[in-house]
Design an enzyme around this catalytic site. Structure first.
Site, short mmCIF file in Angstrom:
data_model
loop_
_atom_site.label_atom_id
_atom_site.label_comp_id
_atom_site.label_asym_id
_atom_site.label_seq_id
_atom_site.Cartn_x
_atom_site.Cartn_y
_atom_site.Cartn_z
N CYS A 1 69.39 -24.41 48.21
CA CYS A 1 68.46 -23.29 48.35
C CYS A 1 68.96 -22.17 49.28
O CYS A 1 69.70 -21.31 48.84
CB CYS A 1 67.11 -23.82 48.80
SG CYS A 1 65.78 -22.70 48.33
N HIS B 1 65.42 -29.16 46.24
CA HIS B 1 65.20 -30.06 47.37
C HIS B 1 64.72 -31.37 46.74
O HIS B 1 64.86 -31.59 45.56
CB HIS B 1 64.10 -29.53 48.29
CG HIS B 1 64.35 -28.13 48.78
ND1 HIS B 1 65.30 -27.84 49.71
CD2 HIS B 1 63.75 -26.95 48.48
CE1 HIS B 1 65.29 -26.54 49.96
NE2 HIS B 1 64.35 -25.97 49.23
N1 GLN Z 1 64.61 -18.23 52.31
C1 GLN Z 1 65.03 -18.53 51.01
C2 GLN Z 1 64.05 -18.20 49.91
O1 GLN Z 1 62.86 -18.14 50.13
C3 GLN Z 1 65.42 -19.99 50.96
C4 GLN Z 1 64.27 -20.93 50.92
C5 GLN Z 1 64.70 -22.37 50.93
O2 GLN Z 1 65.77 -22.70 51.44
N2 GLN Z 1 63.88 -23.25 50.41
O3 GLN Z 1 64.48 -18.03 48.81
#
Ligand code: GLN
Length: 268
Positions: free
Chosen positions: A100, A212
């Site tokens: 992510c 995740h």
């Molecule tokens: N900040 C990033 C987004 O919102 C990554 C979010 C995350 O790592 N889950 O896309």
């Protein structure tokens, strides 16, 4: 080769800044699955205190999700010689799982919900953009078929069935791929951007994903692929891993396939 003579160093990128979404489970999964086979494991944090030398010691990288603010701090630190060291390691085939927020930093840039564009390492050919604080986040269970080559073929040969990955996504940013190949094809969920059906990216031996879950405990075959690839890369010899009892993981996967109305998918 006797597995008990082998050692693996897991380099965990910015554990205090990039652990918002439970991706620490990926480091634990790699550690445990290696230890259960008698392989020696060390986890080293790669953060603001880290030297380039320590980046070079890592045999596998784990990078987790983060909020936009933390990503900015990381990118201010991950510049110059440190960025070069990480780039060189990935280019030479060191495997890694980047989830992510972490892959957003490996691409050309990430445009956060608010504020300035964050320049990435430019290693993977994609860009990521957050449409703004009012845009709908991409949240929920995600299921995708692995399509990246040669990863998908290797895993299909290992499992005897098409590799299907289950995860959980939670991102505002949308990723648009350039020439880099996608990691997979979305069956449920949003994936990279909710539009083109792609999920993640695969470059050299680096897995970039929005999944995740955490990813590796839910998809143990990916953890084993990372361990095996890392050991082969390090010792320059074929390594075969003993199999482990993954009954619980299989049951969890089956329950999720059922819940998502995907019971026709195989259990691998
Ligand atoms: N900040 C990033 C987004 O919102 C990554 C979010 C995350 O790592 N889950 O896309």
């Amino acid at each position: 080769m006797n597995l008990e003579q082998l050692e693996l160093t897991i380099g965990w990128l910015y554990p205090t800044l990039m652990s918002t979404y439970g991706d620490r489970g990926n480091a634990i999964s790699l550690q445990k699955r290696a230890q259960w086979r008698g392989i020696g494991v060390k986890i080293i944090p790669l953060d603001q205190q880290t030297s380039c030398e320590q980046i070079h010691q890592a045999d596998i990288f784990v990078g987790g999700g983060a909020q936009d603010r933390q990503q900015e701090i990381v990118m201010r630190d991950l510049r110059g010689a440190k960025a070069d060291a990480l780039r060189a390691k990935i280019e030479e085939g060191t495997p890694g799982v980047f989830t992510c927020g972490a892959p957003q930093l490996l691409g050309h840039y990430y445009e956060p919900a608010l504020g300035q564009r964050i320049e990435g390492l430019g290693l993977l050919d994609f860009v990521s953009k957050h449409p703004g604080p009012d845009a709908r986040r991409c949240i929920g269970n995600v299921v995708f078929e692995l399509t990246a080559s040669p990863l998908a073929q290797d895993l299909e040969a290992m499992l005897g069935t098409k590799p299907i990955v289950i995860g959980f996504e939670n991102h505002g940013g949308r990723t648009f791929l350039g020439k880099v190949q996608a990691l997979g094809k979305v069956l449920k969920g949003y994936g990279n951007n909710g539009e083109d059906g792609t999920e993640g990216a695969f470059y050299r031996n680096a897995i970039a994903t929005y999944s995740h879950g955490p990813l590796l405990p839910k998809n143990p075959f990916l953890a084993d692929w990372l361990i095996q690839t890392a050991l082969q890369q390090k010792y320059q010899t074929p390594v075969s891993l003993t199999s482990l009892d993954d009954t619980l993981a299989q049951q969890a996967r089956l329950a999720m396939f059922k819940r998502l109305d995907l019971s026709n998918l195989s259990l691998a």
